[in-house]
Design a protein around this motif. Structure first.
Motif, mmCIF file in Angstrom:
data_model
loop_
_atom_site.group_PDB
_atom_site.id
_atom_site.type_symbol
_atom_site.label_atom_id
_atom_site.label_comp_id
_atom_site.label_asym_id
_atom_site.label_seq_id
_atom_site.Cartn_x
_atom_site.Cartn_y
_atom_site.Cartn_z
ATOM 1 N N ARG A 3 50.273 5.775 -1.395
ATOM 2 C CA ARG A 3 49.165 6.701 -1.663
ATOM 3 C C ARG A 3 47.902 6.219 -0.944
ATOM 4 N NH1 ARG A 3 44.940 7.667 -5.105
ATOM 5 N NH2 ARG A 3 44.748 9.814 -5.885
ATOM 6 N N GLU A 4 47.598 4.927 -1.091
ATOM 7 C CA GLU A 4 46.422 4.348 -0.414
ATOM 8 C C GLU A 4 46.559 4.447 1.097
ATOM 9 O OE1 GLU A 4 45.984 0.351 -1.800
ATOM 10 O OE2 GLU A 4 45.821 0.941 -3.907
ATOM 11 N N LEU A 5 47.762 4.166 1.575
ATOM 12 C CA LEU A 5 48.017 4.209 3.013
ATOM 13 C C LEU A 5 47.808 5.620 3.552
ATOM 14 C CD1 LEU A 5 49.045 2.209 5.193
ATOM 15 C CD2 LEU A 5 51.360 2.980 4.691
ATOM 16 N N ALA A 6 48.327 6.621 2.825
ATOM 17 C CA ALA A 6 48.219 8.018 3.255
ATOM 18 C C ALA A 6 46.766 8.471 3.321
ATOM 19 C CB ALA A 6 49.016 8.909 2.303
ATOM 20 N N ILE A 7 45.973 8.068 2.340
ATOM 21 C CA ILE A 7 44.552 8.437 2.327
ATOM 22 C C ILE A 7 43.832 7.766 3.492
ATOM 23 C CG2 ILE A 7 42.411 8.233 0.998
ATOM 24 C CD1 ILE A 7 44.242 8.601 -1.547
ATOM 25 N N SER A 8 44.176 6.505 3.772
ATOM 26 C CA SER A 8 43.591 5.803 4.918
ATOM 27 C C SER A 8 43.988 6.460 6.232
ATOM 28 C CB SER A 8 44.051 4.337 4.947
ATOM 29 O OG SER A 8 43.572 3.635 3.825
ATOM 30 N N LEU A 9 45.185 7.053 6.254
ATOM 31 C CA LEU A 9 45.679 7.694 7.478
ATOM 32 C C LEU A 9 45.120 9.103 7.670
ATOM 33 C CD1 LEU A 9 49.378 6.466 7.294
ATOM 34 C CD2 LEU A 9 47.764 5.964 9.140
ATOM 35 N N GLY A 10 44.415 9.636 6.666
ATOM 36 C CA GLY A 10 43.745 10.915 6.865
ATOM 37 C C GLY A 10 44.138 12.044 5.943
ATOM 38 N N LEU A 11 45.136 11.838 5.080
ATOM 39 C CA LEU A 11 45.456 12.896 4.110
ATOM 40 C C LEU A 11 44.408 12.875 2.998
ATOM 41 C CD1 LEU A 11 49.321 13.009 3.436
ATOM 42 C CD2 LEU A 11 47.965 14.450 4.931
ATOM 43 N N TRP A 42 59.521 10.333 -2.577
ATOM 44 C CA TRP A 42 58.101 10.696 -2.552
ATOM 45 C C TRP A 42 57.395 9.944 -1.424
ATOM 46 C CZ3 TRP A 42 53.245 8.501 -3.094
ATOM 47 C CH2 TRP A 42 52.192 9.395 -3.366
ATOM 48 N N ASN A 43 57.641 8.655 -1.324
ATOM 49 C CA ASN A 43 57.022 7.846 -0.262
ATOM 50 C C ASN A 43 57.349 8.407 1.116
ATOM 51 O OD1 ASN A 43 56.077 6.127 -2.221
ATOM 52 N ND2 ASN A 43 57.377 4.402 -1.689
ATOM 53 N N PHE A 44 58.612 8.739 1.322
ATOM 54 C CA PHE A 44 59.042 9.257 2.625
ATOM 55 C C PHE A 44 58.350 10.578 2.939
ATOM 56 C CE2 PHE A 44 62.118 12.079 4.878
ATOM 57 C CZ PHE A 44 62.008 11.498 6.133
ATOM 58 N N GLU A 45 58.304 11.475 1.963
ATOM 59 C CA GLU A 45 57.690 12.787 2.193
ATOM 60 C C GLU A 45 56.196 12.662 2.490
ATOM 61 O OE1 GLU A 45 57.357 16.758 2.849
ATOM 62 O OE2 GLU A 45 59.161 15.528 2.732
ATOM 63 N N VAL A 46 55.509 11.767 1.776
ATOM 64 C CA VAL A 46 54.069 11.567 2.022
ATOM 65 C C VAL A 46 53.847 11.031 3.438
ATOM 66 C CG1 VAL A 46 52.061 10.173 1.364
ATOM 67 C CG2 VAL A 46 53.454 11.261 -0.408
ATOM 68 N N LEU A 47 54.625 10.052 3.837
ATOM 69 C CA LEU A 47 54.472 9.470 5.174
ATOM 70 C C LEU A 47 54.832 10.483 6.263
ATOM 71 C CD1 LEU A 47 55.925 5.930 4.434
ATOM 72 C CD2 LEU A 47 53.538 6.481 4.947
ATOM 73 N N ARG A 48 55.813 11.313 5.991
ATOM 74 C CA ARG A 48 56.193 12.350 6.958
ATOM 75 C C ARG A 48 55.058 13.364 7.132
ATOM 76 N NH1 ARG A 48 59.159 16.810 7.759
ATOM 77 N NH2 ARG A 48 59.013 17.461 5.600
ATOM 78 N N GLN A 49 54.405 13.720 6.017
ATOM 79 C CA GLN A 49 53.263 14.631 6.101
ATOM 80 C C GLN A 49 52.100 14.002 6.878
ATOM 81 O OE1 GLN A 49 53.203 17.834 5.337
ATOM 82 N NE2 GLN A 49 55.346 17.640 4.740
ATOM 83 N N CYS A 50 51.904 12.702 6.680
ATOM 84 C CA CYS A 50 50.863 11.994 7.445
ATOM 85 C C CYS A 50 51.123 12.133 8.934
ATOM 86 C CB CYS A 50 50.850 10.504 7.095
ATOM 87 S SG CYS A 50 50.117 10.114 5.511
ATOM 88 N N ARG A 51 52.348 11.821 9.328
ATOM 89 C CA ARG A 51 52.683 11.891 10.756
ATOM 90 C C ARG A 51 52.517 13.298 11.302
ATOM 91 N NH1 ARG A 51 58.742 11.587 11.944
ATOM 92 N NH2 ARG A 51 58.463 13.664 11.046
ATOM 93 N N ASN A 52 52.972 14.295 10.548
ATOM 94 C CA ASN A 52 52.937 15.668 11.036
ATOM 95 C C ASN A 52 51.524 16.247 11.052
ATOM 96 O OD1 ASN A 52 55.691 15.376 11.193
ATOM 97 N ND2 ASN A 52 56.142 16.647 9.401
ATOM 98 N N VAL A 85 48.444 14.332 11.099
ATOM 99 C CA VAL A 85 47.383 13.587 11.805
ATOM 100 C C VAL A 85 47.880 12.881 13.067
ATOM 101 C CG1 VAL A 85 45.761 13.194 9.914
ATOM 102 C CG2 VAL A 85 47.715 11.683 10.141
ATOM 103 N N GLU A 86 49.032 13.331 13.603
ATOM 104 C CA GLU A 86 49.567 12.770 14.849
ATOM 105 C C GLU A 86 49.534 11.242 14.816
ATOM 106 O OE1 GLU A 86 47.749 14.565 18.243
ATOM 107 O OE2 GLU A 86 47.923 16.574 17.429
ATOM 108 N N MET A 87 50.160 10.705 13.819
ATOM 109 C CA MET A 87 50.129 9.277 13.530
ATOM 110 C C MET A 87 50.969 8.475 14.525
ATOM 111 S SD MET A 87 51.207 7.749 9.828
ATOM 112 C CE MET A 87 52.961 8.054 9.978
ATOM 113 N N THR A 88 50.446 7.315 14.924
ATOM 114 C CA THR A 88 51.188 6.360 15.739
ATOM 115 C C THR A 88 51.338 5.060 14.946
ATOM 116 O OG1 THR A 88 49.216 5.381 16.721
ATOM 117 C CG2 THR A 88 50.165 7.312 17.850
ATOM 118 N N PHE A 89 52.107 4.123 15.501
ATOM 119 C CA PHE A 89 52.240 2.825 14.846
ATOM 120 C C PHE A 89 50.891 2.105 14.778
ATOM 121 C CE2 PHE A 89 56.860 3.089 15.800
ATOM 122 C CZ PHE A 89 57.314 2.859 14.515
#
Length: 201
Positions: free
Chosen positions: A28-36, A53-63, A65-69
């Protein structure tokens, strides 16, 4: 974690493995830091399975905010969650001992192999599909095609899609070794695969 690697957009496989490294609160913290937004995260898929849940949140982040490593690296460091070198696990995966019956693991799975292995996957269909290298969209397509709620049939469809379509498209040899590795990454022993197929080999 070199510069070229950090520019890469993580695949579904990377995101699934990342989802296993952190708790729900960490993600959750990571996703908010990434822009969700907090609202987007809190309104995400309602499930009791934290890995899903973790996977779906991270997938939404990538889709979204064009997330990179590199974005993940910066967010992880900003939250003080761990060493960035844990990202290596996303790419390398674990090591598996295939010393016994080495030739067996290089066999192309037959229909009978698939019939035997499909029930072992159980309700891990999505993570198993991803560990085979396929994308979430493939999961949606296979699930949509299957009207009845038959897990074994769903898992057979996944294995057949991987063997007949995915591997052909990517010029890969489908092997029992790859299937066994996917089993190990969803928490199943390679020995179970070996035992299940023993009389066919």
């Amino acid at each position: 974690t070199n510069e070229e690697f950090l520019k890469v957009t993580p695949s579904d496989l990377h995101l699934r493995r990342l989802s296993l490294l952190y708790s729900r609160n960490n993600v959750r913290e990571l996703a908010i830091s990434l822009g969700l937004s907090t609202t987007d995260v809190d309104n995400m898929l309602d499930t009791d399975d934290p890995r899903k849940w973790n996977f779906e949140v991270l997938r939404q982040c990538r889709n979204n905010v064009e997330m990179t490593f590199n974005h993940i690296k910066e967010a992880v460091e900003a939250n003080g969650q761990d060493s960035i070198h844990r990202l290596c696990k996303l790419v390398k995966g674990g090591s598996i001992d295939f010393e016994t019956q080495q030739e067996m693991w290089d066999l192309v799975p037959t229909d009978e192999h698939i019939d035997r292995l499909a029930p072992l996957i159980g309700n891990n269909s999505l993570p198993f599909l991803i560990e085979l290298g396929m994308e979430f969209q493939t999961w949606e397509q296979i699930s949509y095609r299957q009207n009845e709620r038959d897990l074994v049939r769903l898992n057979k469809d996944i294995l057949e899609e991987w063997r007949n379509t995915f591997c052909t498209k990517h010029s890969l040899k489908p092997t029992l070794r790859t299937i066994a590795q996917a089993f190990s990454y969803i928490g199943k022993s390679v020995k179970i695969v070996e035992h299940t197929l023993s009389d066919l080999l």
